[in-house]
Write a protein that holds these residues in place. Sequence first.
Motif, PDB file in Angstrom:
ATOM      1  N   UNK A  46     -11.718 -14.435  -5.695  1.00  0.00           N
ATOM      2  CA  UNK A  46     -12.164 -15.148  -4.465  1.00  0.00           C
ATOM      3  C   UNK A  46     -10.936 -14.541  -3.419  1.00  0.00           C
ATOM      4  N   UNK A  47      -9.920 -14.521  -3.556  1.00  0.00           N
ATOM      5  CA  UNK A  47      -9.109 -14.082  -2.482  1.00  0.00           C
ATOM      6  C   UNK A  47      -9.379 -12.693  -2.221  1.00  0.00           C
ATOM      7  N   UNK A  48      -9.526 -11.815  -3.248  1.00  0.00           N
ATOM      8  CA  UNK A  48     -10.041 -10.426  -3.092  1.00  0.00           C
ATOM      9  C   UNK A  48     -11.293 -10.127  -2.089  1.00  0.00           C
ATOM     10  N   UNK A  49     -12.123 -11.175  -2.537  1.00  0.00           N
ATOM     11  CA  UNK A  49     -13.659 -11.015  -2.016  1.00  0.00           C
ATOM     12  C   UNK A  49     -13.382 -11.357  -0.562  1.00  0.00           C
ATOM     13  N   UNK A  50     -12.481 -12.514  -0.335  1.00  0.00           N
ATOM     14  CA  UNK A  50     -12.413 -13.044   0.935  1.00  0.00           C
ATOM     15  C   UNK A  50     -11.779 -12.164   2.043  1.00  0.00           C
ATOM     16  N   UNK A  51     -10.627 -11.443   1.447  1.00  0.00           N
ATOM     17  CA  UNK A  51      -9.891 -10.442   2.294  1.00  0.00           C
ATOM     18  C   UNK A  51     -10.396  -9.028   2.229  1.00  0.00           C
ATOM     19  N   UNK A  52     -11.116  -8.786   1.405  1.00  0.00           N
ATOM     20  CA  UNK A  52     -11.950  -7.431   1.187  1.00  0.00           C
ATOM     21  C   UNK A  52     -10.757  -6.497   0.863  1.00  0.00           C
ATOM     22  N   UNK A  53      -9.980  -6.638  -0.093  1.00  0.00           N
ATOM     23  CA  UNK A  53      -8.934  -5.878  -0.563  1.00  0.00           C
ATOM     24  C   UNK A  53      -8.302  -6.452  -1.988  1.00  0.00           C
ATOM     25  N   UNK A  54      -7.784  -5.306  -2.726  1.00  0.00           N
ATOM     26  CA  UNK A  54      -7.313  -6.001  -4.044  1.00  0.00           C
ATOM     27  C   UNK A  54      -5.998  -6.947  -3.886  1.00  0.00           C
ATOM     28  N   UNK A  55      -5.481  -7.656  -4.657  1.00  0.00           N
ATOM     29  CA  UNK A  55      -4.453  -8.354  -4.508  1.00  0.00           C
ATOM     30  C   UNK A  55      -3.042  -7.391  -4.417  1.00  0.00           C
ATOM     31  N   UNK A  56      -2.887  -6.383  -5.194  1.00  0.00           N
ATOM     32  CA  UNK A  56      -1.737  -5.658  -4.978  1.00  0.00           C
ATOM     33  C   UNK A  56      -1.636  -4.916  -3.309  1.00  0.00           C
ATOM     34  N   UNK A 124       4.458  -5.652 -13.381  1.00  0.00           N
ATOM     35  CA  UNK A 124       4.044  -6.777 -12.438  1.00  0.00           C
ATOM     36  C   UNK A 124       3.444  -6.397 -10.886  1.00  0.00           C
ATOM     37  N   UNK A 125       3.751  -4.805 -10.585  1.00  0.00           N
ATOM     38  CA  UNK A 125       3.133  -4.340  -9.318  1.00  0.00           C
ATOM     39  C   UNK A 125       1.460  -4.447  -9.551  1.00  0.00           C
ATOM     40  N   UNK A 126       0.959  -4.027 -10.858  1.00  0.00           N
ATOM     41  CA  UNK A 126      -0.288  -3.895 -11.186  1.00  0.00           C
ATOM     42  C   UNK A 126      -1.255  -5.188 -11.079  1.00  0.00           C
ATOM     43  N   UNK A 127      -0.453  -6.332 -11.230  1.00  0.00           N
ATOM     44  CA  UNK A 127      -1.123  -7.541 -11.145  1.00  0.00           C
ATOM     45  C   UNK A 127      -0.860  -8.372  -9.778  1.00  0.00           C
TER      46      UNK A 127
END
Length: 176
Positions: A46-56, A124-127
């Motif tokens: 949901x965060x990724x969809x809201x911000x339009x980018x991957x978590x990393x 950890x950087x991949x996640x």
Amino acid sequence: MQPALLGRISDEGCVSLIGMAGAGKTTLASLLARRLGWASLDTDRLIEATAGASLPALLDRLGLEGFLRLEEDVVAGLGVKRCVVATGGSVIYAPRAVARLKACGPLVFLSIDLDTFLARLGDPGQRAFVVPAGMTLPEVFAERQPLYAAAADLTVTSCGVSPEACAAQILEGIVS
């Protein structure tokens, strides 16, 4: 499961899963949602969809504090019902988000041991694993454990058991 049988969870509420990366939150959210006939939601997606980018990418762009603010804003604004919510491990640093999740229904802490966490985490950087400056992974693990335990309505150990057995323990704990 029939809605009339739901004990501690309301037919209008949610169940939220908290815990370290690798604890099985996403897997168990899907499994529990199927058993309850509910939806499942992964707040990281949901965060990724809201911000339009991957978590990393978000962590790189916003920095630690900005990322944590975004996570808190997104999770604190949840308006879902009949849903099993899998949270990111760092949600425990977000008081408004934790309060919102608790208002929706029980919080279940999926507990794992340090060795399991380290083995499952990988890079950890991949996640986009949130590590405050100067802390090691074992230190982050140790810092979060009492926070999860204090927020939780139910604690279930999710390492060393099958997802099905873990889901059964959770259902027993939230329905009885």
